[in-house]
Design an enzyme around this catalytic site. Structure first.
Site, PDB file in Angstrom:
ATOM      1  N   HIS A 283       1.861  81.788  56.769  1.00  0.00           N
ATOM      2  CA  HIS A 283       1.281  81.542  58.084  1.00  0.00           C
ATOM      3  C   HIS A 283       1.138  80.049  58.365  1.00  0.00           C
ATOM      4  O   HIS A 283       1.567  79.557  59.411  1.00  0.00           O
ATOM      5  CB  HIS A 283      -0.077  82.230  58.191  1.00  0.00           C
ATOM      6  CG  HIS A 283      -0.756  82.019  59.498  1.00  0.00           C
ATOM      7  ND1 HIS A 283      -0.502  82.791  60.605  1.00  0.00           N
ATOM      8  CD2 HIS A 283      -1.680  81.097  59.900  1.00  0.00           C
ATOM      9  CE1 HIS A 283      -1.241  82.381  61.620  1.00  0.00           C
ATOM     10  NE2 HIS A 283      -1.960  81.344  61.220  1.00  0.00           N
ATOM     11  N   HIS A 298       2.034  74.973  60.745  1.00  0.00           N
ATOM     12  CA  HIS A 298       1.273  73.728  60.774  1.00  0.00           C
ATOM     13  C   HIS A 298       1.774  72.729  59.733  1.00  0.00           C
ATOM     14  O   HIS A 298       0.969  72.077  59.055  1.00  0.00           O
ATOM     15  CB  HIS A 298      -0.214  74.023  60.541  1.00  0.00           C
ATOM     16  CG  HIS A 298      -0.834  74.930  61.552  1.00  0.00           C
ATOM     17  ND1 HIS A 298      -1.065  74.528  62.857  1.00  0.00           N
ATOM     18  CD2 HIS A 298      -1.247  76.219  61.477  1.00  0.00           C
ATOM     19  CE1 HIS A 298      -1.616  75.536  63.523  1.00  0.00           C
ATOM     20  NE2 HIS A 298      -1.728  76.567  62.716  1.00  0.00           N
ATOM     21  N   LYS A 341       4.998  77.974  71.188  1.00  0.00           N
ATOM     22  CA  LYS A 341       3.732  77.578  70.565  1.00  0.00           C
ATOM     23  C   LYS A 341       3.020  76.652  71.533  1.00  0.00           C
ATOM     24  O   LYS A 341       3.499  75.560  71.845  1.00  0.00           O
ATOM     25  CB  LYS A 341       3.989  76.854  69.236  1.00  0.00           C
ATOM     26  CG  LYS A 341       2.723  76.409  68.509  1.00  0.00           C
ATOM     27  CD  LYS A 341       1.965  77.572  67.892  1.00  0.00           C
ATOM     28  CE  LYS A 341       0.810  77.081  67.021  1.00  0.00           C
ATOM     29  NZ  LYS A 341       0.070  78.179  66.370  1.00  0.00           N
TER      30      LYS A 341
END
Length: 407
Positions: A283, A298, A341
């Protein structure tokens, strides 16, 4: 049907939830059963089914978080969420014995296992629901980790082409304002030949980004996870973090710490379709697609490689940190092979071991909270979330997410 003093009537969009106060608790059924009953009923834009506690989402006609009471925009079945919150609070539960059926816990050991309820501090009088870190200690430790990042990029090794910025109010516009790539230059020969970078990059092609599809690893891929953990533990950053946690009596040996890191970050759980389709590492560092949107993602190395390979289209940015050297922090908008995103925040130019260390520190010290850190004299916050539906070991929590918070 009656669960935890809540009566559920109807089905689908017509579902009604009535909260009964003062039940005697006899024949009490745990929250996970209530979760499953609601899950089976589906999802609607005007219902709180599978939406309790989520952030404000204007794609829905009503909301399902505590703020909706204040703003008067709760869904008609929001009382269901209040039922679910009963076992997610420490109110009246401080010091209780461990019960594996509870989604979170309220005893003195919950800090060690990262599974305290979010209100453990306020309800039970603990100064911190994490590993007994003070705010000052986190600032000092984070600054130490920042200073030890010897594998970070220099200004000559990474060049950015930021192009146009957008205000926070326009991050969802899905307008491509960038004519060129974000990363104008990365010295792959220098950076990616470093052992921690090389072991990190080897992991990125091991995942299916779509949630709901089971992750299945070969023996070689499982060995790559072990090699990555082993390699980053050779770094000064991770050694420093381990020794600090050792003084906090969080771990008894390096081996125990390494094993916990692997389970915490690489242990699989289900985000969709009841299959083991996700992990904290996937993730946060690799990225996923959930409900038609990019989720997580990220990490700057992942971003650079996807952009280089034509898989990612950079649109704009809405935050550029105050750091004049790397690591820096950037929040941006992008399209990843057809999925958008809205705000993706990440450290830029950092080493994999730095990201891993700073996120792990905050996950352990301030789980499910905003973790205030100091990096190069600049104060910022990191948000972490624990996975609440399944655990490992004696109730320990997996990493659900971790990322830099940006204004």
């Amino acid at each position: 049907m009656s669960v935890n003093g809540c009566i559920l009537n109807g089905e689908g969009d017509e579902l009604e939830v009535v909260v009964h106060v003062g039940t005697n608790g006899m024949g009490k059924v745990r929250n996970e059963i209530l979760h499953q009953e609601f899950k089976d009923l589906g999802r609607s834009k005007n219902s709180c089914v599978n939406r309790c506690g989520e952030r404000v989402n204007h794609n829905y006609s009503c909301q399902c978080n505590r703020a909706c009471v204040k703003y008067g925009d709760c869904c008609s079945d929001y009382n269901f969420c209040r039922c679910m919150e009963a076992d997610s609070s420490c109110k009246g539960r401080c010091g209780e014995t461990y019960n594996s059926k509870n989604p979170c816990h309220c005893n003195t050991k919950c800090s060690r296992y990262h599974n305290c309820c979010q209100d453990y501090s306020s309800q039970c009088g603990e100064s911190n629901p994490g590993a007994s870190f003070t705010e000052k200690e986190i600032l000092v430790v984070s600054e130490q980790l920042y200073s030890l990042d010897t594998n970070k990029a220099t200004e000559n090794e990474v060049h950015l082409n930021l192009q146009d910025s957008v205000p926070n109010s326009k991050t969802g516009a899905k307008i491509d304002l960038a004519q060129q790539r974000l990363f104008a230059y990365v010295n792959e020969e220098v950076l990616f030949s470093k052992p921690t970078f090389a072991k990190f990059i080897a992991l990125l092609n091991n995942y299916n980004r779509m949630t709901g599809i089971e992750e299945r690893f070969t023996m070689e891929q499982l060995e790559e996870q072990d090699m990555f953990i082993t390699e980053i533990m050779k770094s000064s950053i991770m050694d420093k973090l381990y020794r600090i946690l050792l003084t906090k009596k969080m771990y008894n040996s390096m081996v125990e710490f390494e094993e916990d890191l692997k389970k915490m970050w690489f242990g699989l759980y289900s985000r969709s379709n009841s299959v083991l389709d996700s992990s904290g590492f996937e993730h946060v560092f690799s990225g996923e697609i959930k409900r038609g949107k990019v989720s997580g993602f990220h990490n700057w190395v992942r971003f650079y490689l996807a952009e280089k390979n034509g898989e990612l289209n950079y649109y704009s940015y809405n935050y550029n940190g105050p750091w004049i050297n790397y690591p820096d922090v950037l929040a941006m908008q992008f399209n990843w092979n057809g999925y958008f995103k809205q705000v993706g925040s990440e450290f830029i130019g950092s080493s994999p071991e730095f990201d891993f260390a700073i996120y792990t520190l905050c996950f352990i010290a301030k789980p499910n909270s905003q973790c205030t850190v100091s990096l190069g004299g600049n104060i910022m916050k990191i948000q972490t979330y624990t996975w609440t539906k399944t655990t490992y070991g004696n109730g320990k929590k997996y990493v659900a997410s971790a990322f830099p918070l940006t204004p």
